[in-house]
Enzyme design. Sequence first.
Site, PDB file in Angstrom:
ATOM      1  N   ASP A  48      17.982  26.295  35.272  1.00 59.16           N
ATOM      2  CA  ASP A  48      17.718  25.861  36.640  1.00 59.16           C
ATOM      3  C   ASP A  48      18.483  24.568  36.873  1.00 59.16           C
ATOM      4  O   ASP A  48      19.332  24.180  36.069  1.00 59.16           O
ATOM      5  CB  ASP A  48      16.226  25.726  36.918  1.00 59.16           C
ATOM      6  CG  ASP A  48      15.559  24.604  36.122  1.00 59.16           C
ATOM      7  OD1 ASP A  48      16.261  23.850  35.409  1.00 59.16           O
ATOM      8  OD2 ASP A  48      14.328  24.479  36.215  1.00 59.16           O
TER       9      ASP A  48
ATOM     10  N   ARG B  90       5.376  23.225  44.171  1.00 57.45           N
ATOM     11  CA  ARG B  90       6.213  22.045  43.927  1.00 57.45           C
ATOM     12  C   ARG B  90       7.204  21.876  45.074  1.00 57.45           C
ATOM     13  O   ARG B  90       8.123  22.665  45.229  1.00 57.45           O
ATOM     14  CB  ARG B  90       6.960  22.174  42.597  1.00 57.45           C
ATOM     15  CG  ARG B  90       7.888  20.983  42.328  1.00 57.45           C
ATOM     16  CD  ARG B  90       8.347  20.881  40.881  1.00 57.45           C
ATOM     17  NE  ARG B  90       9.269  21.915  40.487  1.00 57.45           N
ATOM     18  CZ  ARG B  90       9.951  21.910  39.331  1.00 57.45           C
ATOM     19  NH1 ARG B  90       9.772  20.920  38.462  1.00 57.45           N
ATOM     20  NH2 ARG B  90      10.752  22.903  39.022  1.00 57.45           N
TER      21      ARG B  90
END
Length: 539
Positions: A445, A165
């Site tokens: 996160d 990603r």
Amino acid sequence: MNPASPTTVSIRAPRIAGDERVLTKEAVEFLSALARTFTARLRELLENRRQLQVKFDTGHRPDFLPQTKGVREGSWSVAPVPSGLNDRRVEITGPVDRKMIINALNSGANVFMADFEDSNSPTWENLISGQIALQEAVRGTLQHQDQLTGKRYALNEKTAALMVRPRGLHLPDAHVEFEGQPMPAALVDFGLFFFHNALVQTAGGAGPWFYLPKLESHQEARFWNDVFLFAQQAVGLPEGTIKATVLIETLPAAFEMDEILYELRQHSAGLNCGRWDYIFSFIKKLRNDAASVLPDRAQVTMEQHFLRSYTQLLVKTCHRRKAHAMGGMAAFIPIRNDAEQNRLALEKVRADKLREVMDGHDGTWVAHPGLVQLAADIFDSHMRGPNQIERQRDDVVVSAEDLLRVPEGLRTEKGLRHNIRVGVQYLEAWLRGLGCVPLYNLMEDAATAEISRTQVWQWIHHRATLEDGEALTHERFRRILREELDGLRDTLGRERFDSGRFGAASELFERLSTGERFEEFLTIPAYSVLLEMTEGQPS
């Protein structure tokens, strides 16, 4: 440092051990070609985002696009995925440090998504070291020795499939300049990985496979599709070799799932429910609407109507187009020192994964190797084949009103305090170069930190009333922020607190939470602070 020119990328960064393996002359030329071809177009797409937000701020609401009705109603499907991506029942995600990559690839999961985005703090050392580690992982040579324990880590013979990603389209990389401006970070991450690894992967029967974050429109999916076509032609790979899963994690994208699949149909590996960023986007896009103020983060569960609607619509849309419909992340992690709390956490994960497989998802995400087997057992019990794409969800009917229904629940001071603790501690770790942080038995996160700060801003901006009947004012927020900082100093110890970056983190969190102008992404202002603290401004 490379000499600057209008058509050439310049690297403005400190040297990192091994960077000559990443920043080869040919790789930098490939970045230059990407930047020259796509940067101006990306600026236009980001301006489109800005203009759409102006409309939202003045009362416009997202809806299904009338001009693409033919795509939604048409009979078409995406190209088949290669065999290595056919069974994705459990995917594990994490940042691109060597130990994490090895443990994730060895975890027993079907797929590991190596993340340059929300679980990675974008220091230059993290980015270059991550690219080096992935080069070695692709070639099966990656090893690591823990300096504290002396333990050695190496890849098993059989490992998870690798997906990568890159950072989102909105983020710059200050270390890589094109025409005197930071190059789009998405093109840096994609370009370096693809250039060094695509041919090696395809020769080994795998492929360059990606996750695409934070897309807001089918035009952005078209942008990525054209990037893929350009990259494949540049290295001599057939069209359609690249496969990519798009995270549906913004509110506008939920109204364009068919269109996003259509634009990427030659390169599509389906869609994923990026639930945490989706909640953040819901708050952000409707931020000026006093009627859209959310309750405590802990009450915005997957059972809320707007989230149930979005996830089931994703399954229906993907399966109609013969594409994977991937479930989302359960942020719970095993709790080693409390058996009862661990049991309760695992029960929540089990319920979450059971809901996903019964809804028709073809796989799910976990954040910790200790949860791989739990998720696998649930999907194995209810999904006998490699996926359940054949399962059509014609029973699902979702309207714009369903996707926009505001979740119900209370706004509490307890929830406010939790947002502050999580937001400040995550930012402090991020400014130390850590992008994935266990806090209060959850893996946090950037996406979950975004919810924390965005929710506080929304409550303050609309003077939302908490459960005690009192509105949240700037003064009340600042008092509670001071109290929570004092509590963290006591809990963590003065030495740890004072030697950390809590001053900068709390100042940033306060600015993001109280500013009159809403900051689109916390990682943009935080990036400037990160550069100053970790390496000085690139030069």
